[in-house]
Design an enzyme around this catalytic site. Structure first.
Site, PDB file in Angstrom:
ATOM      1  N   PRO A 264      78.291 -25.535 -43.331  1.00 20.90           N
ATOM      2  CA  PRO A 264      77.975 -25.722 -41.921  1.00 20.90           C
ATOM      3  C   PRO A 264      76.788 -26.642 -41.637  1.00 20.90           C
ATOM      4  O   PRO A 264      76.514 -26.924 -40.483  1.00 20.90           O
ATOM      5  CB  PRO A 264      77.655 -24.304 -41.451  1.00 20.90           C
TER       6      PRO A 264
ATOM      7  N   ASP B 277      83.326 -37.750 -42.990  1.00 18.08           N
ATOM      8  CA  ASP B 277      83.406 -38.003 -41.558  1.00 18.08           C
ATOM      9  C   ASP B 277      82.181 -37.441 -40.857  1.00 18.08           C
ATOM     10  O   ASP B 277      81.237 -36.993 -41.499  1.00 18.08           O
ATOM     11  CB  ASP B 277      84.723 -37.476 -40.974  1.00 18.08           C
TER      12      ASP B 277
ATOM     13  N   LYS C 222      84.908 -40.899 -36.459  1.00 18.30           N
ATOM     14  CA  LYS C 222      84.877 -41.695 -35.232  1.00 18.30           C
ATOM     15  C   LYS C 222      83.637 -42.571 -35.198  1.00 18.30           C
ATOM     16  O   LYS C 222      82.553 -42.149 -35.546  1.00 18.30           O
ATOM     17  CB  LYS C 222      84.846 -40.765 -34.022  1.00 18.30           C
TER      18      LYS C 222
ATOM     19  N   GLY D 252      83.174 -31.132 -43.544  1.00 16.30           N
ATOM     20  CA  GLY D 252      82.309 -30.077 -43.016  1.00 16.30           C
ATOM     21  C   GLY D 252      83.005 -28.733 -43.156  1.00 16.30           C
ATOM     22  O   GLY D 252      84.237 -28.654 -43.175  1.00 16.30           O
TER      23      GLY D 252
ATOM     24  N   ASP E 147      84.890 -25.593 -44.368  1.00 17.06           N
ATOM     25  CA  ASP E 147      85.828 -25.308 -45.445  1.00 17.06           C
ATOM     26  C   ASP E 147      87.066 -26.181 -45.255  1.00 17.06           C
ATOM     27  O   ASP E 147      87.599 -26.238 -44.148  1.00 17.06           O
ATOM     28  CB  ASP E 147      86.216 -23.816 -45.394  1.00 17.06           C
TER      29      ASP E 147
ATOM     30  N   ILE F 167      90.142 -24.327 -43.618  1.00 17.67           N
ATOM     31  CA  ILE F 167      90.092 -23.670 -42.317  1.00 17.67           C
ATOM     32  C   ILE F 167      89.867 -24.759 -41.269  1.00 17.67           C
ATOM     33  O   ILE F 167      88.761 -25.264 -41.115  1.00 17.67           O
ATOM     34  CB  ILE F 167      88.992 -22.588 -42.270  1.00 17.67           C
TER      35      ILE F 167
ATOM     36  N   THR G 299      82.403 -21.599 -44.085  1.00 20.02           N
ATOM     37  CA  THR G 299      82.993 -22.074 -42.844  1.00 20.02           C
ATOM     38  C   THR G 299      82.029 -21.771 -41.690  1.00 20.02           C
ATOM     39  O   THR G 299      81.157 -20.902 -41.788  1.00 20.02           O
ATOM     40  CB  THR G 299      84.381 -21.434 -42.632  1.00 20.02           C
ATOM     41  N   ALA G 300      82.193 -22.524 -40.598  1.00 14.57           N
ATOM     42  CA  ALA G 300      81.253 -22.403 -39.482  1.00 14.57           C
ATOM     43  C   ALA G 300      81.137 -20.958 -38.996  1.00 14.57           C
ATOM     44  O   ALA G 300      80.049 -20.493 -38.647  1.00 14.57           O
ATOM     45  CB  ALA G 300      81.684 -23.321 -38.345  1.00 14.57           C
TER      46      ALA G 300
ATOM     47  N   MET H  14      85.616 -25.748 -32.108  1.00 15.86           N
ATOM     48  CA  MET H  14      85.866 -26.940 -31.293  1.00 15.86           C
ATOM     49  C   MET H  14      86.257 -26.592 -29.859  1.00 15.86           C
ATOM     50  O   MET H  14      87.091 -27.261 -29.269  1.00 15.86           O
ATOM     51  CB  MET H  14      86.968 -27.804 -31.938  1.00 15.86           C
TER      52      MET H  14
ATOM     53  N   GLY I 226      74.654 -24.526 -35.755  1.00 15.30           N
ATOM     54  CA  GLY I 226      74.464 -23.312 -36.533  1.00 15.30           C
ATOM     55  C   GLY I 226      73.970 -23.592 -37.946  1.00 15.30           C
ATOM     56  O   GLY I 226      74.455 -24.511 -38.597  1.00 15.30           O
TER      57      GLY I 226
END
Lengths: 268, 527
Positions: B258, B281, B303, B334, B336, B339, B364-365, B416, B445
């Site tokens: 994260p 990314d 992006k 970023g 996992d 997921i 994961t976040a 998201m 986070g």
């Protein structure tokens, strides 16, 4: 007056010591006291400060487990004595495993409790088997449930919602109740052909996997007579693994990938 | 702070707390000094001062092969051990310009700032580099703490900022670098020329060396069996050379977690340091990217301003192409990769093309934010299930239908979803959720600038807007959010004070909070 100590509630990840976070290893190296579960492997404890006192509180089969209230008391006592305490838990401390209850007990005693996340079993099993938990066209969401319930209480879920085919369902601690879970899911509309994977001791050298269908999983899992933790992954993503829906190339590549990761693990 | 302790050597690197180091750097990204290693053999150095510090400087210089001229009106007992050395010359006087003729460097170590300053002036006149002990800013350079496994040297410098911290890190490393590493370094030096002839391609040579360093040959050298090591090395070089022209490429699909670099796994870090090329990314923060091998090629596929991200199928094709070139490709994502990371799509093509790959999970976040915001995802009185959904799909606002999401005793985590937060919360209520259901928004986070806003389905959107939260952010919905009042710890004041929690707590933390492990250990040393 003694400085009060501090407790770190630390996730040890799914088992493979290479999936420990750097932060967890750093804390283990400076801990005075380590309170750990049976699910934490010796290879991970090898990171610990050799002078640290080790207190196992795990639930071992056929042994009387240390009750949760007693674990809480140990943590409070050691922190009050001014120690740096690492409470090491398998997986992630805030995904099942009652880590939050320990944190609350410490805060109620006026003690600080820091939390270090870990790779949860679902993620470890997914990466080890090459089965993604979400995947375009197969699963838009993922859900973790525990198949373990309080003594004498029924499994308490809204089964209609649980049967959603577009959500990968990961069942922790489900070995004892997989038959009921599978039956209920089918009763509420989940396709009996839905692929299910059972992973035993995921990411460890003695990892075992089996792939079945929802209709058969209870029997196949029972036949496998697994020892140790089992995670079930229910959903179409499992078709990316296993014989039924997989091209030979994917199959061999997945096997290669897993061989590679096995070799790469220094403890495997 | 950190107490050194014996520990047996492990292959896995014990890192100093990376976030602590990054936090120190955060103020001033530029390196403040350039580390170099000086050839001292038979060169003349001057040490001024007659005390303990000066004696240590003289000793170090002698160890490195220098001739040492000690200039001090009085030379103390500390020099007793080294005055017999024929390379040492003692001049019992104050430093004069003539003492600096033909001198390579000067170590001012009198312990007296005025005297040291006078030495610096003379050294500047003579164009000789000068170091001032304990006040490196007065002079031209600082001396790092050294771990000596000659010919292997590990120098730890705090650029003169906190020599103590440098020494603590040194102590920690001392315990993990075996004494025999000196032998291994010497051994690798002795095979270097031969190996360059055998394997002229530098990338292939590096790959071969990596297998050597991680394998039996190194184990033999470390256990003192150099002869057998040489025999085995020759055999392995033979089979490596005859093993084909291009090395086999490979893809590492790695979860970067994260944002906090300390939350990387050991395997992630190891592969990051092994890769030839990294494909990344925008979700990868620069503190993590900085841990990738510095000479690895970097390819950004996220992006850019005025430009779309590289489409998924092109990323997959890029990975295949790079691996076909024989490169070890790090696909760093970023969180996992499995997921919401579209990792499954990337490996599908790799698999069908027969490219070897491995997958490394990341925090994961949901886990990172849950731990760092003090919001458990499950708790026996609140939630026996948690579901991760996404907030922006083309067809609707959530990736699952409402029967799936709105379950009793279930924590809902929305990835998201911040951009559609207002609509999303209204939809929850319209589909039957209790408007007073607690909600938390966690921005950045696990990072030092983490911000958490809490509220309910009905008011969280306005609270979030008022807090200026713009993302990246995670949404956690469920009664577990109420536990934050008791469990918040990251960037928080001491317990009890924290009980007075406002609906919004802005968490802009300094070094102390970001490097949490350092704080309690300090406390432990006090007792």
């Amino acid at each position: 007056m003694k400085m009060p100590g501090r407790v770190y509630l630390v996730g040890a990840g799914p088992g493979d010591p290479e999936l420990l976070t750097l932060k967890a290893a750093n804390l283990l190296a400076v801990a005075d006291v380590i309170v750990f579960d049976r699910l934490v492997s010796p290879e991970i404890l090898a990171f610990a400060n050799p002078q640290a006192r080790r207190i196992p509180v795990g639930k071992e089969p056929r042994r009387h487990p240390v009750p949760q209230s007693e674990i809480n008391r140990i943590l409070v006592r050691e922190a009050r004595a001014g120690h740096l305490v690492v409470r090491l838990k398998g997986g992630d401390p805030f995904v099942f495993g009652r880590g939050s209850e320990e944190a609350l007990a410490l805060r109620a005693a006026g003690l600080r409790c820091d939390v270090v996340p870990g790779i949860t079993a679902a993620q470890g099993c997914a990466a080890a088997t090459g089965v993604p938990l979400t995947h375009r066209g197969l699963a838009t969401s993922v859900r973790f449930i525990t198949g373990h319930c309080r003594a004498d209480e029924p499994l308490d879920f809204d089964w209609d919602g649980l049967a959603d085919p577009a959500t990968t369902l990961v069942i922790y601690m489900g070995a004892a109740n997989i038959a009921e879970i599978a039956t209920r899911l089918q009763g509420h509309g989940r396709d009996p052909d839905t692929p299910v994977m059972a992973i035993n001791n995921g990411t460890r050298p003695d990892e075992r996997r089996l792939v079945s269908r929802l209709a058969d999983i209870a029997i196949t899992a029972a036949d496998a007579s697994f020892a140790g933790p089992v995670v079930f992954i229910v959903g179409d993503v499992v078709a990316l693994y296993g014989d039924s829906h997989m091209s030979p190339a994917l199959q061999s590549a997945l096997a290669t990938a897993n061989d590679v990761s096995r070799e790469a693990a220094p403890y495997a | 702070m950190v107490r050194p302790h014996d520990t047996r050597f492990r292959r896995l690197p014990i890192q100093p707390t990376i976030s602590a180091l990054n936090a120190i750097n955060a103020g001033d990204k530029a390196m403040q000094q350039l580390p170099v290693c000086l050839n001292m053999s038979d060169r003349l150095v001057v040490v001024t001062g007659g005390g303990q510090t000066a004696a240590r400087r003289a000793e170090t210089a002698l160890r490195a092969g220098a001739r040492v001229r000690v200039v001090a009106e009085h030379v103390g007992d500390a020099f007793d051990d080294i005055t017999d050395d024929p390379r040492i010359e003692i001049r019992n006087s104050a430093l004069e310009r003539a003492d600096l003729d033909g001198v390579f460097v000067v170590f001012a170590a009198s312990g007296n700032t005025a005297d040291d300053a006078a030495v610096v002036r003379l050294a500047r006149e003579a164009n000789v580099m000068v170091n001032v002990a304990d006040h490196s800013a007065l002079g031209d350079f600082s001396i790092p703490s050294i771990i000596d496994r000659s010919p292997l040297l590990i120098a730890v410098s705090s650029s003169g900022t906190s020599p103590l911290f440098g020494r603590l890190i040194t102590q920690r490393l001392e315990a993990t670098i075996p004494a025999a590493f000196g032998n291994l370094t010497r051994f690798l030096g002795s095979i270097r020329d031969g190996l360059t002839q055998r394997i002229p391609d530098s990338r292939r040579r590096r790959r071969f060396l990596e297998t050597i360093v991680d394998g039996t040959v190194a184990d033999l050298v470390l256990s003192g069996n150099e002869e057998r090591a040489r025999t085995l090395l020759a055999k392995e070089a033979d089979s490596f050379v005859s093993g084909g022209d291009t090395p086999e490429g490979e893809v590492y699909l790695v979860g970067g977690g994260p944002g906090d670099p300390d939350l990387l796994t050991f395997r992630a870090l190891r592969l990051m340091q092994r890769a030839d090329v990294v494909v990344y990314d925008r979700l990868i923060g620069s503190p993590i990217l900085e841990l990738v091998r510095p000479d690895a090629e970097r390819i950004y596929v996220g992006k850019k301003r005025n430009q779309h991200a590289l489409p998924q199928d092109e990323i997959s094709r890029l990975l295949v192409r790079l691996a076909r070139d024989g490169k070890r490709v790090l696909r760093l994502k970023g969180g996992d990769p499995f997921i919401f990371g579209r990792g499954g799509e990337e490996i599908e093509l790799l698999a069908s093309e027969g490219i070897p790959f491995q997958i490394v999970p990341g925090i994961t976040a949901a886990s990172g934010c849950s731990s760092f915001a003090g919001i458990p995802l499950t708790h026996r009185d609140h939630a026996q299930a948690c579901i991760f959904v996404t907030g922006h799909t083309k067809t609707g606002r959530l990736s699952s239908d409402w029967a799936t999401v709105l379950q009793p005793n279930q924590t809902v985590v929305v990835y998201m979803g911040l951009a559609v937060l207002g609509d999303l919360m209204r939809d929850f209520i319209a589909n039957g959720a209790d408007p007073s259901l607690p909600v938390a928004i966690i921005e950045n986070g696990t990072r030092p600038n983490q911000k958490v806003a809490t509220g309910t389905l009905s008011d969280i959107a306005s609270i979030t807007e008022a807090a200026g939260i713009t993302g990246p952010a995670l949404i956690i919905i469920g009664t577990v959010v109420t536990l934050r009042e008791k469990l918040a710890w990251f960037n928080q004041p001491a317990p009890k004070d924290a009980a007075a929690t406002a609906a919004l707590s802005s968490e802009t933390g300094g070094l102390a909070a970001a490097s949490a492990p350092d704080v309690p250990v300090e406390g432990a040393a006090v007792r």
